[in-house]
Design an enzyme around this catalytic site. Structure first.
Site: not given
Length: 111
Positions: A4, A7, A46, A84, A90, A92, A95, A97, A99
């Site tokens: 990952c 990670c 994770h 996402n 979307g 990519t 993991h 996350h 934005h």
């Protein structure tokens, strides 16, 4: 997770520009900025995506961190937080996350 990307960033195995860190969350500058301020906020645990989070307090810890980052970067005038999920959404990097983007006006739904 061994392979990952996030990670490895959290573990310090890959470089990043750290913006914020606590016991639960790591935040760093996105390398493909979509706004003057573009921070990726990830839980240290994770999770492939948000559907794997079974304890909602984990998301609360992420949102607490986002609020601290907003204060730290002084972007209270306006910002966008995006999560996402899945290929069609979307995502990519597998993991969880978020934005955090600021520093420009955003359109809806894209832009």
């Amino acid at each position: 997770m061994q392979d990952c990307l996030f990670c490895k960033i959290i573990a310090g195995e890959l470089p990043s520009t750290k913006i914020y860190e606590d016991d639960y969350v790591y935040a760093f500058e996105d390398i493909d900025k979509q706004a003057p301020v573009h921070v990726v906020v990830v839980p240290k645990n994770h999770y492939k995506n948000i559907t794997e989070v079974k304890d909602s307090s984990q998301v609360g810890k992420i949102f607490d961190a986002i609020n601290k980052i907003v204060e730290q970067l002084d972007v209270k005038n306006g910002f966008r937080v995006v999560c996402n999920t899945g290929e069609d959404g979307g995502q990519t990097v597998e993991h969880l996350h978020f934005h955090l983007m600021a520093g420009r006006k955003f359109g809806w739904p894209a832009g």
